[in-house]
Design a protein around this motif. Structure first.
Motif, PDB file in Angstrom:
ATOM      1  N   ALA A  92       0.903  -1.165  -0.108  1.00  0.00           N
ATOM      2  CA  ALA A  92       0.113   0.127   0.155  1.00  0.00           C
ATOM      3  C   ALA A  92       0.874   1.460   0.007  1.00  0.00           C
ATOM      4  CB  ALA A  92      -0.829   0.030   1.103  1.00  0.00           C
ATOM      5  N   ARG A  93       1.921   1.220   0.659  1.00  0.00           N
ATOM      6  CA  ARG A  93       2.662   2.379   0.563  1.00  0.00           C
ATOM      7  C   ARG A  93       3.515   2.513  -0.524  1.00  0.00           C
ATOM      8  NH1 ARG A  93       4.809   0.266   5.598  1.00  0.00           N
ATOM      9  NH2 ARG A  93       3.688   0.640   7.191  1.00  0.00           N
ATOM     10  N   ASN A 132       2.198   1.828  -3.446  1.00  0.00           N
ATOM     11  CA  ASN A 132       1.552   2.100  -4.576  1.00  0.00           C
ATOM     12  C   ASN A 132       0.156   3.027  -3.899  1.00  0.00           C
ATOM     13  OD1 ASN A 132       2.719   0.388  -6.555  1.00  0.00           O
ATOM     14  ND2 ASN A 132       1.505  -1.466  -5.231  1.00  0.00           N
ATOM     15  N   ARG A 133       0.515   4.166  -3.398  1.00  0.00           N
ATOM     16  CA  ARG A 133      -0.101   5.026  -2.861  1.00  0.00           C
ATOM     17  C   ARG A 133      -1.254   5.617  -3.729  1.00  0.00           C
ATOM     18  NH1 ARG A 133       3.065   8.085   1.665  1.00  0.00           N
ATOM     19  NH2 ARG A 133       3.029   6.314   3.435  1.00  0.00           N
ATOM     20  N   THR A 134      -0.670   6.004  -5.175  1.00  0.00           N
ATOM     21  CA  THR A 134      -1.480   6.823  -5.886  1.00  0.00           C
ATOM     22  C   THR A 134      -2.617   5.949  -6.579  1.00  0.00           C
ATOM     23  OG1 THR A 134       0.418   8.146  -6.590  1.00  0.00           O
ATOM     24  CG2 THR A 134      -1.305   8.299  -8.094  1.00  0.00           C
ATOM     25  N   LEU A 171      -3.967   3.544  -5.185  1.00  0.00           N
ATOM     26  CA  LEU A 171      -5.000   3.196  -3.905  1.00  0.00           C
ATOM     27  C   LEU A 171      -5.749   4.576  -3.582  1.00  0.00           C
ATOM     28  CD1 LEU A 171      -3.041   1.296  -1.502  1.00  0.00           C
ATOM     29  CD2 LEU A 171      -4.486   0.396  -2.726  1.00  0.00           C
ATOM     30  N   LEU A 172      -5.267   5.393  -3.817  1.00  0.00           N
ATOM     31  CA  LEU A 172      -5.880   6.837  -3.515  1.00  0.00           C
ATOM     32  C   LEU A 172      -7.120   7.090  -4.526  1.00  0.00           C
ATOM     33  CD1 LEU A 172      -3.350   9.276  -2.240  1.00  0.00           C
ATOM     34  CD2 LEU A 172      -5.232   8.159  -0.873  1.00  0.00           C
ATOM     35  N   ALA A 173      -6.772   6.779  -6.044  1.00  0.00           N
ATOM     36  CA  ALA A 173      -7.631   7.037  -7.148  1.00  0.00           C
ATOM     37  C   ALA A 173      -8.741   6.153  -6.819  1.00  0.00           C
ATOM     38  CB  ALA A 173      -6.855   6.772  -8.115  1.00  0.00           C
ATOM     39  N   GLY A 214      -9.925   4.691  -4.042  1.00  0.00           N
ATOM     40  CA  GLY A 214     -10.603   4.990  -2.866  1.00  0.00           C
ATOM     41  C   GLY A 214     -11.543   6.330  -3.341  1.00  0.00           C
ATOM     42  N   ALA A 215     -11.052   7.324  -3.827  1.00  0.00           N
ATOM     43  CA  ALA A 215     -11.778   8.328  -4.492  1.00  0.00           C
ATOM     44  C   ALA A 215     -12.896   8.040  -5.016  1.00  0.00           C
ATOM     45  CB  ALA A 215     -10.907   9.336  -5.135  1.00  0.00           C
TER      46      ALA A 215
END
Length: 132
Positions: A104-105, A107-109, A111-113, A115-116
């Protein structure tokens, strides 16, 4: 008329110091001091604003102490609970959780996309449900 008669008019003639007069002067001086202290104490009791400030400062200090104590207790309990959970969790599960956290650390981008996108989907779905 001489100068002595003019200066002593209306004033008592000085008396020779008697043996008890020094004691009497000391007693009068002590009484004056005590009276001054009593007046100061009464003035302090009558100063409500100062009393309120003192009380506020005392309560504030007690609240800070209590907050620090509670904060320390919470930290201690949280640490104990974390150790207990870690001790009770099987090792393979801990390894998998560590790998997932590392991934997760890294591949943050994405995961954030994702989640959004999920949040937007839920908001759109909720707003459509209210229109009906």
């Amino acid at each position: 008329m001489n100068d002595d008669a003019r200066t002593n008019i209306g004033t008592p003639a000085p008396t020779p110091a008697s043996p008890g007069s020094a004691e009497l002067r000391d007693q009068v001086e002590r009484t004056r001091d005590e009276l001054g202290q009593t007046v100061e104490a009464l003035a302090a009791k009558a100063d409500i604003k100062a009393q309120a400030k003192e009380k506020t400062a005392a309560v504030k200090g007690q609240a800070a102490e209590k907050a620090a104590l509670v904060s320390d207790q919470i930290r201690e309990k949280t640490g104990h609970a974390a150790r207990l959970v870690k001790d009770m969790t099987p090792d393979p599960l801990l390894e998998k959780a560590g790998q997932a956290a590392t991934a997760a650390r890294a591949n943050r981008t994405p995961l954030l996309a994702v989640g959004a996108a999920v949040v937007v989907f839920l908001l759109v779905r909720r707003s459509r449900g209210r229109r009906r």
